[in-house]
Design a protein around this motif. Sequence first.
Motif, PDB file in Angstrom:
ATOM      1  N   LYS A 114     -25.015  25.327  44.300  1.00 19.90           N
ATOM      2  CA  LYS A 114     -25.070  25.594  42.866  1.00 19.90           C
ATOM      3  C   LYS A 114     -25.413  24.334  42.059  1.00 19.90           C
ATOM      4  CE  LYS A 114     -21.214  26.715  40.808  1.00 19.90           C
ATOM      5  NZ  LYS A 114     -20.033  27.354  40.213  1.00 19.90           N
ATOM      6  N   GLU A 115     -24.868  23.185  42.459  1.00 24.26           N
ATOM      7  CA  GLU A 115     -25.190  21.931  41.762  1.00 24.26           C
ATOM      8  C   GLU A 115     -26.674  21.610  41.867  1.00 24.26           C
ATOM      9  OE1 GLU A 115     -22.695  18.865  43.347  1.00 24.26           O
ATOM     10  OE2 GLU A 115     -21.172  19.189  41.803  1.00 24.26           O
ATOM     11  N   ALA A 116     -27.283  21.900  43.015  1.00 24.03           N
ATOM     12  CA  ALA A 116     -28.717  21.645  43.195  1.00 24.03           C
ATOM     13  C   ALA A 116     -29.550  22.553  42.301  1.00 24.03           C
ATOM     14  CB  ALA A 116     -29.115  21.822  44.660  1.00 24.03           C
ATOM     15  N   VAL A 117     -29.099  23.783  42.106  1.00 25.57           N
ATOM     16  CA  VAL A 117     -29.788  24.705  41.196  1.00 25.57           C
ATOM     17  C   VAL A 117     -29.740  24.138  39.782  1.00 25.57           C
ATOM     18  CG1 VAL A 117     -29.739  27.012  40.152  1.00 25.57           C
ATOM     19  CG2 VAL A 117     -29.328  26.752  42.613  1.00 25.57           C
ATOM     20  N   LEU A 118     -28.559  23.761  39.340  1.00 24.87           N
ATOM     21  CA  LEU A 118     -28.395  23.220  37.993  1.00 24.87           C
ATOM     22  C   LEU A 118     -29.206  21.939  37.817  1.00 24.87           C
ATOM     23  CD1 LEU A 118     -26.985  23.350  35.217  1.00 24.87           C
ATOM     24  CD2 LEU A 118     -25.084  22.067  36.259  1.00 24.87           C
ATOM     25  N   ALA A 119     -29.151  21.057  38.789  1.00 21.46           N
ATOM     26  CA  ALA A 119     -29.884  19.791  38.691  1.00 21.46           C
ATOM     27  C   ALA A 119     -31.385  20.042  38.580  1.00 21.46           C
ATOM     28  CB  ALA A 119     -29.577  18.911  39.899  1.00 21.46           C
ATOM     29  N   GLU A 120     -31.927  20.886  39.448  1.00 23.08           N
ATOM     30  CA  GLU A 120     -33.371  21.144  39.382  1.00 23.08           C
ATOM     31  C   GLU A 120     -33.750  21.796  38.058  1.00 23.08           C
ATOM     32  OE1 GLU A 120     -36.869  23.528  41.732  1.00 23.08           O
ATOM     33  OE2 GLU A 120     -35.366  22.459  42.920  1.00 23.08           O
ATOM     34  N   MET A 121     -32.917  22.695  37.574  1.00 23.79           N
ATOM     35  CA  MET A 121     -33.180  23.369  36.304  1.00 23.79           C
ATOM     36  C   MET A 121     -33.299  22.354  35.165  1.00 23.79           C
ATOM     37  SD  MET A 121     -30.571  25.970  34.343  1.00 23.79           S
ATOM     38  CE  MET A 121     -30.317  26.907  35.836  1.00 23.79           C
ATOM     39  N   HIS A 156     -28.180  23.292  29.063  1.00 26.89           N
ATOM     40  CA  HIS A 156     -28.297  21.840  28.935  1.00 26.89           C
ATOM     41  C   HIS A 156     -27.171  21.286  28.075  1.00 26.89           C
ATOM     42  CE1 HIS A 156     -29.543  18.010  27.277  1.00 26.89           C
ATOM     43  NE2 HIS A 156     -30.071  17.829  28.458  1.00 26.89           N
ATOM     44  N   GLU A 157     -26.917  21.936  26.972  1.00 26.70           N
ATOM     45  CA  GLU A 157     -25.879  21.469  26.047  1.00 26.70           C
ATOM     46  C   GLU A 157     -24.497  21.460  26.703  1.00 26.70           C
ATOM     47  OE1 GLU A 157     -23.723  23.799  22.568  1.00 26.70           O
ATOM     48  OE2 GLU A 157     -25.784  23.271  22.019  1.00 26.70           O
ATOM     49  N   ARG A 158     -24.201  22.485  27.475  1.00 29.65           N
ATOM     50  CA  ARG A 158     -22.854  22.644  28.027  1.00 29.65           C
ATOM     51  C   ARG A 158     -22.639  22.034  29.409  1.00 29.65           C
ATOM     52  NH1 ARG A 158     -22.024  29.046  27.205  1.00 29.65           N
ATOM     53  NH2 ARG A 158     -22.107  29.117  24.943  1.00 29.65           N
ATOM     54  N   GLU A 159     -23.690  21.990  30.225  1.00 30.22           N
ATOM     55  CA  GLU A 159     -23.479  21.761  31.649  1.00 30.22           C
ATOM     56  C   GLU A 159     -24.057  20.469  32.212  1.00 30.22           C
ATOM     57  OE1 GLU A 159     -21.351  23.667  32.869  1.00 30.22           O
ATOM     58  OE2 GLU A 159     -21.510  25.529  31.719  1.00 30.22           O
ATOM     59  N   LEU A 160     -24.669  19.622  31.405  1.00 25.74           N
ATOM     60  CA  LEU A 160     -25.277  18.404  31.938  1.00 25.74           C
ATOM     61  C   LEU A 160     -24.281  17.560  32.722  1.00 25.74           C
ATOM     62  CD1 LEU A 160     -27.776  16.627  32.263  1.00 25.74           C
ATOM     63  CD2 LEU A 160     -27.195  15.553  30.071  1.00 25.74           C
ATOM     64  N   GLN A 189     -29.382  12.830  39.442  1.00 30.76           N
ATOM     65  CA  GLN A 189     -30.227  13.739  38.659  1.00 30.76           C
ATOM     66  C   GLN A 189     -29.860  13.696  37.176  1.00 30.76           C
ATOM     67  OE1 GLN A 189     -28.599  14.697  41.477  1.00 30.76           O
ATOM     68  NE2 GLN A 189     -30.217  15.309  42.900  1.00 30.76           N
ATOM     69  N   ARG A 190     -28.573  13.503  36.869  1.00 31.34           N
ATOM     70  CA  ARG A 190     -28.171  13.376  35.457  1.00 31.34           C
ATOM     71  C   ARG A 190     -28.825  12.143  34.850  1.00 31.34           C
ATOM     72  NH1 ARG A 190     -22.875  14.067  35.865  1.00 31.34           N
ATOM     73  NH2 ARG A 190     -22.343  11.868  35.999  1.00 31.34           N
TER      74      ARG A 190
END
Length: 188
Positions: free
Chosen positions: A53-60, A106-110, A117-118
């Motif tokens: 899940k972290e990889a999904v968020l990071a790529e997004m 982006h606003e909530r989950e960075l 990636q951050r």
Amino acid sequence: MTDVSTANPRRAEILAAAAELFARRGFHGTSIGDLGRALGLTGPALYRHFRGKEAVLAEMLVDISERLRAEGVRRAAAPDPSAALDALLDWHISFALDNPALITVHERELDNVPEPQRHQVRRVQRGYVEEWVGVLRRLRPDEPEPRIRAAVHACFGLLNSTPYSAAGLDRPAMAELLHTMGRAALVC
């Protein structure tokens, strides 16, 4: 920069579904199983595309930052700074109106993106801000740079409010309102 949607349509589909779920339920409120079900897959089938899940968020978030920056570079290159500013505003407004889930995520989950990636997202975003600052410096050469940069960040806050503010107007009316307000904020 590789556009995820053309490089791998299945990954793009996963990212789009994840954006909607993360925006609605939050990163921690969404499981790999939830994401799989939204796509008609088993959760484990997603591991063929992403490590987790972290990889999904990071790529997004890396992808959207790079897309914003690449188009910002292109639009800021217009010889006339006023036209460049209008082009930047039109681009960001269209992006914000078309992608409210991405804006929300982006606003909530960075902070849930792994550090490397951050850091990449923040570096690319700083570059995007600097494209706007460069255009405004050409448009208003006597304006202090810290004031210009602050105005750009404030304008982004306005434009990125669309997940909360765009419901009452149709898209063209909202785009026009945001353009007028954004331009006024930047050239005041």
